[in-house]
Design an enzyme around this catalytic site. Structure first.
Site, PDB file in Angstrom:
ATOM      1  N   ARG A 166      -2.276 -12.145 -23.988  1.00  0.00           N
ATOM      2  CA  ARG A 166      -0.963 -11.816 -24.871  1.00  0.00           C
ATOM      3  C   ARG A 166      -0.519 -12.990 -25.284  1.00  0.00           C
ATOM      4  O   ARG A 166      -0.841 -14.256 -24.974  1.00  0.00           O
ATOM      5  CB  ARG A 166       0.049 -11.362 -23.606  1.00  0.00           C
ATOM      6  CG  ARG A 166      -0.267  -9.991 -23.172  1.00  0.00           C
ATOM      7  CD  ARG A 166       1.133  -9.577 -22.423  1.00  0.00           C
ATOM      8  NE  ARG A 166       1.371 -10.146 -21.281  1.00  0.00           N
ATOM      9  CZ  ARG A 166       2.395 -11.293 -21.162  1.00  0.00           C
ATOM     10  NH1 ARG A 166       3.165 -11.351 -21.996  1.00  0.00           N
ATOM     11  NH2 ARG A 166       2.621 -12.053 -19.965  1.00  0.00           N
ATOM     12  N   TYR A 201      -6.461  -7.188 -28.257  1.00  0.00           N
ATOM     13  CA  TYR A 201      -6.506  -7.237 -26.773  1.00  0.00           C
ATOM     14  C   TYR A 201      -5.480  -6.939 -25.950  1.00  0.00           C
ATOM     15  O   TYR A 201      -4.289  -6.864 -26.251  1.00  0.00           O
ATOM     16  CB  TYR A 201      -6.799  -8.941 -26.348  1.00  0.00           C
ATOM     17  CG  TYR A 201      -7.020  -9.131 -24.956  1.00  0.00           C
ATOM     18  CD1 TYR A 201      -8.140  -9.076 -24.437  1.00  0.00           C
ATOM     19  CD2 TYR A 201      -5.901  -9.371 -24.284  1.00  0.00           C
ATOM     20  CE1 TYR A 201      -8.216  -9.292 -22.972  1.00  0.00           C
ATOM     21  CE2 TYR A 201      -5.954  -9.622 -22.923  1.00  0.00           C
ATOM     22  CZ  TYR A 201      -7.329  -9.610 -22.148  1.00  0.00           C
ATOM     23  OH  TYR A 201      -7.408  -9.700 -20.922  1.00  0.00           O
ATOM     24  N   GLY A 205      -2.598  -6.202 -23.771  1.00  0.00           N
ATOM     25  CA  GLY A 205      -0.983  -5.906 -23.933  1.00  0.00           C
ATOM     26  C   GLY A 205      -0.643  -5.961 -25.305  1.00  0.00           C
ATOM     27  O   GLY A 205       0.378  -5.652 -25.808  1.00  0.00           O
ATOM     28  N   LYS A 246       2.957  -3.067 -22.310  1.00  0.00           N
ATOM     29  CA  LYS A 246       4.137  -4.051 -22.486  1.00  0.00           C
ATOM     30  C   LYS A 246       5.042  -3.474 -23.544  1.00  0.00           C
ATOM     31  O   LYS A 246       6.391  -3.646 -23.223  1.00  0.00           O
ATOM     32  CB  LYS A 246       3.728  -5.157 -22.479  1.00  0.00           C
ATOM     33  CG  LYS A 246       2.482  -5.747 -21.444  1.00  0.00           C
ATOM     34  CD  LYS A 246       3.099  -5.687 -20.021  1.00  0.00           C
ATOM     35  CE  LYS A 246       2.212  -6.239 -18.991  1.00  0.00           C
ATOM     36  NZ  LYS A 246       2.629  -6.167 -17.776  1.00  0.00           N
ATOM     37  N   HIS A 249       8.914  -4.156 -14.486  1.00  0.00           N
ATOM     38  CA  HIS A 249       7.659  -4.796 -14.358  1.00  0.00           C
ATOM     39  C   HIS A 249       7.281  -4.824 -12.943  1.00  0.00           C
ATOM     40  O   HIS A 249       7.165  -5.670 -12.269  1.00  0.00           O
ATOM     41  CB  HIS A 249       7.645  -6.255 -14.819  1.00  0.00           C
ATOM     42  CG  HIS A 249       6.233  -6.745 -15.053  1.00  0.00           C
ATOM     43  ND1 HIS A 249       6.031  -8.298 -15.120  1.00  0.00           N
ATOM     44  CD2 HIS A 249       4.997  -6.275 -15.129  1.00  0.00           C
ATOM     45  CE1 HIS A 249       4.888  -8.345 -15.224  1.00  0.00           C
ATOM     46  NE2 HIS A 249       4.192  -7.252 -15.286  1.00  0.00           N
ATOM     47  N   SER A 270       3.084 -13.074 -13.086  1.00  0.00           N
ATOM     48  CA  SER A 270       1.760 -13.050 -12.782  1.00  0.00           C
ATOM     49  C   SER A 270       1.261 -14.105 -11.671  1.00  0.00           C
ATOM     50  O   SER A 270       1.790 -14.896 -11.287  1.00  0.00           O
ATOM     51  CB  SER A 270       0.945 -13.270 -14.195  1.00  0.00           C
ATOM     52  OG  SER A 270       1.569 -14.605 -14.749  1.00  0.00           O
ATOM     53  N   CYS A 305       0.306 -13.516  -8.540  1.00  0.00           N
ATOM     54  CA  CYS A 305       1.134 -13.449  -7.264  1.00  0.00           C
ATOM     55  C   CYS A 305       0.520 -12.350  -6.480  1.00  0.00           C
ATOM     56  O   CYS A 305       1.092 -11.909  -5.295  1.00  0.00           O
ATOM     57  CB  CYS A 305       2.426 -13.375  -7.458  1.00  0.00           C
ATOM     58  SG  CYS A 305       3.338 -14.564  -8.029  1.00  0.00           S
ATOM     59  N   ASP A 340       1.804  -1.952 -12.002  1.00  0.00           N
ATOM     60  CA  ASP A 340       2.464  -2.748 -13.110  1.00  0.00           C
ATOM     61  C   ASP A 340       3.915  -2.495 -13.478  1.00  0.00           C
ATOM     62  O   ASP A 340       4.477  -3.443 -13.862  1.00  0.00           O
ATOM     63  CB  ASP A 340       1.365  -2.890 -14.283  1.00  0.00           C
ATOM     64  CG  ASP A 340       1.666  -4.084 -15.029  1.00  0.00           C
ATOM     65  OD1 ASP A 340       2.082  -5.300 -14.656  1.00  0.00           O
ATOM     66  OD2 ASP A 340       1.774  -3.959 -16.133  1.00  0.00           O
ATOM     67  N   ARG A 368     -10.741  -8.863 -17.672  1.00  0.00           N
ATOM     68  CA  ARG A 368     -10.022  -7.649 -17.329  1.00  0.00           C
ATOM     69  C   ARG A 368     -10.975  -6.410 -17.350  1.00  0.00           C
ATOM     70  O   ARG A 368     -11.982  -6.416 -17.559  1.00  0.00           O
ATOM     71  CB  ARG A 368      -8.971  -7.018 -18.483  1.00  0.00           C
ATOM     72  CG  ARG A 368      -7.902  -8.238 -18.782  1.00  0.00           C
ATOM     73  CD  ARG A 368      -6.793  -8.133 -17.839  1.00  0.00           C
ATOM     74  NE  ARG A 368      -5.982  -9.045 -17.749  1.00  0.00           N
ATOM     75  CZ  ARG A 368      -4.786  -9.209 -17.159  1.00  0.00           C
ATOM     76  NH1 ARG A 368      -4.214  -8.026 -16.771  1.00  0.00           N
ATOM     77  NH2 ARG A 368      -3.818 -10.304 -17.208  1.00  0.00           N
TER      78      ARG A 368
END
Ligand code: O2Y
Ligand code: MN
Length: 628
Positions: A90, A233, A235, A242, A262, A284, A286, A309, A401
């Site tokens: 992103r 790509y 998001g 998003k 989120h 992100s 975590c 998400d 991804r």
């Protein structure tokens, strides 16, 4: 419904043939026609979301070198895409919120004046699809027709994006059928920004991953429009995710009295068969996907995945907050996903997956760092170069991804398809913190919970994010995703007190606390089910807690650690509140909140003061000098 090509649209005043379109929605037809006139594609294709369409597009992308079919014996129905090296994540620096008033975007968004940005976008989109096909992609976020669901239409010149939208949303025929004349939808215009024909008709060859160095991910919250240019790509390009489900939806949610968050959503069932539904926000890196697909180690407990998400949560007729996952698939980070960390995800990825920027094995399968303990002796890396374990760079891009349908997830809950959503019992806020933040703490009340969400910060793990280990404030894990002023967003969360009769309880969690020697104090992964158990027992009123300045933590003996190798000293450290360190944390928070000026809700300032009030008496004072 058939896929109906409309052609031609190359000449300036050639309008698409409206008679051959599969909808009577005048607003949609008009937008498609105007967009075709602006972008000048060779043809316009309305997508129906069918398997035949998927097969046709993937075959076309294989021929173009965009997709590589993986070995069907190893990874049936799966493909690998390698992006341009400049199009791998992103682009926050090129993500814009174009509200009429700058202050409505707030100090944490890139604001642009709407008319000026519109002019700029007209320039870049003009003729940007020459030589290409323009796809019209109708989609629903949430089950089609559900009371919490919303419709969108993406126009794109990327077949990779069409295929991604089919996995990530309810895309095609059904969504288009729901778009009855007059129905509102969010228009989302996307182009990779790589026309194949220039203004004077000269043609150039296509490349496997077309994109443009100049990128825009632009949102017009007042008119609910999205424009994305230059990237194919994730998001940046799958605009239901998003852009719609968070940035635009957060604005809709504020106006209409609900929450676009989120957050992952879980269904947790106790050995007695009682079901609890939890929503959880994490910045992100975590372990959000790991928690979404957690395999409990505690006997008798069951965890099912509703979302990984995004959650849309709306006060229901029963006075509870009801959540749906607006997405239909998972666009997850591959590196770090392995049989020991997330076996559910590994099973999910066995077939029918589009991988992006992973490494390729010599027998036509994928690999990434963390998939196996030992890397294969030879690979082709994400850039298509020969790779061995001695190579200086990772084989897979760190942001590689997978895109896979939620239906492939072994832990998926049937409730994913429930248009009414699930009643949320608890909201969790997490971060990656080596100190201070306890393993779990319960908020005293809703406003304290909102303060917990507003206070989330996390240590950076990737050098690309800045200095590794440095704290990044990321309130509600929504910093890059709130389409309006973040302080107003806090106020909106506080206002849910007046809208929801039975509010969820709120918890902060931190799986990443370390001891003085640098060791992780908590084993994490499946053992996090022990924390979920304590939360569920709290919800049913059977678990004890003790008060600390930062919330209620498990009373001694109330967290089930039977069979774990966590020493009593480590357990104490997991819940220790160091008053001096927390006072420093309060100062850092105050400094960070200061950017919001007078828009910061008084309740947030009040909780900061209350925190200081509770901590100050606990700080060890220097011993008084001995009398002379
Ligand atoms: O959207 C991207 O391009 C990558 S970032 C991402 C992808 C899936 C889910 N969450 C995120 C995120 O940044 O939170
Ligand atoms: Mn995310």
């Amino acid at each position: 419904m058939t896929t109906a090509p409309i052609r031609p649209t190359t000449a300036q005043d050639d309008a698409p043939q409206l008679s051959s379109t599969p909808t009577d929605h005048r607003g949609l037809l008009d937008w498609v026609r105007r967009t075709a006139l602006l972008t000048q594609p060779d043809e316009v294709v309305w997508c129906d979301g069918s398997q035949a369409e998927f097969d046709r597009l993937t075959a076309q992308m294989v021929a173009a070198g965009t997709l590589l079919p993986l070995n069907p014996d190893k990874r049936p129905g799966s493909f690998l895409a390698r992006t341009d090296p400049g199009d791998v994540a992103r682009v926050e620096s090129r993500t814009f919120i174009a509200s009429r008033r700058r202050e409505d975007a707030g100090p944490t968004n890139n604001w642009r004046e709407p008319e000026a940005l519109r002019e700029e976008l007209a320039g870049v989109f003009s003729g940007c699809m020459r030589g290409r096909t323009m796809y019209v992609v109708p989609f629903s976020m949430g089950p089609v027709g559900g009371p919490i669901s919303r419709l969108g239409v993406q126009i794109t010149d990327s077949p990779y994006v069409v295929v991604g939208m089919r996995t990530m949303t309810r895309m095609g025929e059904q969504a288009l059928a729901a778009l009855a004349p007059g129905t509102t939808f969010v228009p989302a215009l996307h182009s990779v920004g790589y026309p194949l024909v220039d203004a004077v008709g000269r043609r150039r060859e296509d490349v496997p991953w077309p994109c443009n160095d100049l990128k825009y991910v632009a949102h017009f919250p007042e008119s609910r429009e999205i424009f994305s240019f230059g990237s194919g790509y994730g998001g940046n390009a799958l605009l239901g995710k998003k852009c719609f489900a968070l940035r635009i939806a957060s604005v809709l949610a504020r106006e209409e009295g609900w929450l676009a968050e989120h957050m992952l959503v879980l269904k947790v069932t106790s050995p007695e068969g009682r079901a609890f539904h939890l929503a959880a926000a994490f910045p992100s890196a975590c372990g959000k996907t790991n928690l979404a697909m957690l395999r409990p180690t505690l006997p008798g407990w069951r965890v099912e995945t509703i979302g990984d998400d995004i959650a849309w949560m709306r006060p229901g007729p029963d006075g509870r907050l009801r959540a749906v996952n607006p997405e239909a698939g998972f666009f997850g980070v591959a590196p770090g996903t392995g049989w020991s960390t997330n076996p559910t995800a590994m099973r999910m990825l066995e077939r029918d997956v589009v991988f992006t920027n992973t490494a390729l094995t010599d027998d036509g399968d994928v690999w990434w760092e963390g998939m196996t303990e030992q890397p294969p002796a030879h690979l082709t890396d994400w850039r298509g170069r020969s790779w061995t374990p001695d190579s200086p760079t990772p084989a897979a891009h760190p942001n590689a991804r997978f895109t896979v349908s939620a239906a492939r997830c072994p832990s998926i809950a049937a409730e994913l398809e429930d248009p009414e959503g699930v009643p949320i019992d608890a909201v969790l806020f997490g971060g990656r913190r080596r100190s201070n933040v306890p393993l779990v703490a319960e908020a005293g009340d809703w406003s304290h919970g909102v303060f917990m969400g507003a206070s989330i910060s996390s240590e950076q793990t990737a050098a690309a994010e800045g200095t590794v280990g440095r704290l990044r404030h990321d309130p509600f894990a929504m910093l890059p995703f709130t389409g309006y002023d973040m302080a107003d967003y806090f106020a909106h969360w506080l206002s849910m007190r007046e809208r929801v009769e039975h509010l969820p309880r709120v918890y902060s969690v931190n799986w990443f606390r370390r001891g003085a020697d640098g060791r992780f104090l908590w084993p994490g992964f499946g053992e996090n089910s022990r924390v979920l158990e304590w939360i569920c027992r709290r919800l049913e009123g059977s678990a004890g807690a003790r008060h600390t300045p930062v919330g209620w933590v498990p009373a001694p003996g109330e967290l089930d650690v039977a069979g774990l190798e966590v020493s009593p000293a480590d357990l104490e450290e997991l819940f220790a509140v160091d008053p001096a360190a927390w006072l420093a944390e309060a100062d850092a928070l105050q400094e960070w909140f200061a950017r919001f000026g007078s828009r910061l809700p008084a309740d947030i300032e009040g909780h900061l003061e209350l925190l200081r009030w509770r901590l100050s008496p606990l700080v060890a004072r220097p011993a008084a000098p001995a009398p002379a």
